[in-house]
Write a protein that holds these residues in place. Structure first.
Motif, mmCIF file in Angstrom:
data_model
loop_
_atom_site.group_PDB
_atom_site.id
_atom_site.type_symbol
_atom_site.label_atom_id
_atom_site.label_comp_id
_atom_site.label_asym_id
_atom_site.label_seq_id
_atom_site.Cartn_x
_atom_site.Cartn_y
_atom_site.Cartn_z
ATOM 1 N N ARG A 24 0.828 -1.203 0.000
ATOM 2 C CA ARG A 24 0.000 0.000 0.000
ATOM 3 C C ARG A 24 0.866 1.258 0.000
ATOM 4 N N ALA B 83 -8.821 -0.071 -10.459
ATOM 5 C CA ALA B 83 -9.446 -0.110 -9.134
ATOM 6 C C ALA B 83 -8.487 0.386 -8.057
ATOM 7 N N THR B 84 -7.226 -0.020 -8.157
ATOM 8 C CA THR B 84 -6.227 0.444 -7.180
ATOM 9 C C THR B 84 -6.023 1.951 -7.288
ATOM 10 N N THR C 261 -8.193 4.122 -8.321
ATOM 11 C CA THR C 261 -9.392 4.769 -7.787
ATOM 12 C C THR C 261 -9.346 4.835 -6.268
ATOM 13 N N ASN C 262 -8.971 3.746 -5.610
ATOM 14 C CA ASN C 262 -8.905 3.727 -4.145
ATOM 15 C C ASN C 262 -7.874 4.735 -3.621
ATOM 16 N N ASN D 277 -9.111 8.338 -4.179
ATOM 17 C CA ASN D 277 -10.161 8.734 -3.232
ATOM 18 C C ASN D 277 -9.537 9.241 -1.932
ATOM 19 N N ASP D 278 -8.501 8.539 -1.446
ATOM 20 C CA ASP D 278 -7.810 8.989 -0.229
ATOM 21 C C ASP D 278 -7.167 10.348 -0.447
#
Length: 417
Positions: free
Chosen positions: A13, A44-45, A47-48, A51-52
């Motif tokens: 991460r 998808a990664t 996007t996550n 968002n943060d």
């Protein structure tokens, strides 16, 4: 000692977040599709992570004016005011301090004189006072400052923040980093000043064209910064690329260098070397007024002074040709006060390079002059700390990651609005 971090979800991460943030900082405004392509991460990664970043107001979404029809594509860019970095250039007679945003734009600059034969504690107090001045004059909260980069001439142990040796100050083993961290209460990186200028040019200036970047500084002294594969090359003990102290004259009459040896490149082509050759004796460090007088004499036809500059330029050209033979760079960046009249040195240097490169293949290596005033040096110091902010966390240091600090502070600031 830093240890390589074991593989884990947390490590993955952290590395993914740093990678994405670095891409946006280096290439923004940039689309999500391009971020995914450059990072190799899934949509998808991305996007996550985004968002943060967006929720923390660390990254902004902006619409481009260009569109092939329909809704304009959304681009991503760093919020430059999500955090701030201090850059410090330490000269032998004064200190220059700048406040920079996350895009390394200089927002504020202040300078303070140093006392003659300044002691480390005096310099630390002056830098700390200017640090507070930067915050006060710009109404910046202390917690929004990510850290400080300090550039100084000499040998530096950047991991421990220790100035091992400075020939300007005659200091040895000064714990400059820890002392400044204690006074300012922010993380501090101490680095050789030419390394810092090189990194700034690599990230934000003329050195962006290649993953190998060489910058040579000529002026009061001679220095060099070297980036290979996107990282500063420091060597086994932090003293790599001491270009100014390669031996170019081993004769008994070789000119003395400020390092204590004879015949160094610096002893021939620096301001000190030019003045020594012109006066026939040692003056000490550079004298700006005297250097300008010598330049004017060379311009108006003084053949003796012209010959001194001609020899210095030819020696510089041979030394640069050796760099070409070693590293095969796309270009070499040249900076420093020694380029007040660049043709005096660079014209003979350019003529010598093709005569001393292997196989005469590289006959047209560009020598690119770059700005190197006090502001640019201090900005380079700030860029080194920003480089650490965006660096993937490969090593376990026991410290909070800069990106975690950045996100935490951004979240805190967002909640207060």
């Amino acid at each position: 000692m830093n240890t390589t971090r074991a593989g884990s979800k947390g490590l993955i991460r952290d590395m993914n977040r740093s990678r994405v943030l670095n891409i946006i900082a280096s290439h923004g405004p940039i689309s999500r599709v391009e971020v995914a392509r450059q990072s190799g991460l899934t949509a998808a990664t991305i996007t996550n992570i985004m968002n943060d970043f967006i929720n923390a107001d660390l990254v902004w979404e902006t619409a481009t004016e260009e569109s092939s029809g329909g809704r304009p594509p959304i681009l991503l860019r760093i919020n430059p005011s999500a955090g701030y970095v201090i850059g410090v250039k330490l000269r032998e007679y004064k200190v220059i301090v700048v406040l920079c945003d996350l895009e390394c734009h200089v927002l504020y600059q202040t300078e303070s004189p140093l006392p003659i034969d300044a002691q480390p504690y005096q310099v630390v107090d002056i830098i700390a006072a200017d640090f507070e001045k930067c915050l006060h004059e710009n109404q910046i909260n202390h917690q929004d400052v990510l850290g400080m980069g300090v550039g100084v001439s000499g040998l530096v142990d950047e991991k421990r923040g220790i100035l091992r040796y400075s020939n300007f100050f005659r200091w040895q083993n000064v714990e400059l980093g820890p002392a400044l961290e204690f006074k300012t209460r922010v993380p501090v990186i101490i680095e050789n000043d030419v390394n810092m200028l090189t990194l700034a040019e690599y990230q934000y200036g003329s050195g962006r064209i290649s993953s190998t970047c060489i910058l040579v500084s000529i002026g009061h002294g001679v220095g060099m910064g070297l980036i290979i594969g996107g990282e500063l090359f420091r060597g086994a003990y932090g003293s790599a690329a001491e270009f100014g102290h390669i031996t170019m004259d081993s004769s008994p009459t070789a000119p003395p260098c400020t390092c204590g040896k004879r015949g160094c490149l610096e002893a021939i082509i620096s301001d000190y070397g030019i003045i020594y050759a012109a006066l026939g004796g040692e003056l000490g460090f550079s004298d700006e007024q005297l250097m300008q007088t010598l330049i004017n004499r060379a311009r108006t036809g003084d053949t003796q002074i012209q010959a001194i500059f001609q020899r210095a330029g030819e020696v510089l050209g041979i030394a640069l040709a050796n760099l070409v033979n070693l590293f095969d760079p796309a270009q070499i960046l040249i900076a420093g006060e020694g380029l007040r009249d660049e043709d005096l040195l660079l014209k003979p240097a350019r003529a010598m390079i093709p005569q001393h490169t292997f196989g005469h293949i590289r006959t047209d290596v560009p020598l690119i002059t770059v700005p190197s005033d006090n502001r640019r040096w201090a900005q380079g110091a700030a860029s080194v700390f920003l480089h650490e902010v965006f660096r993937p966390p490969i090593y376990e240091t026991g410290k909070i990651l800069p990106i975690d600090n950045l996100l935490q502070r951004a979240h805190t600031r967002t909640r207060k609005k």
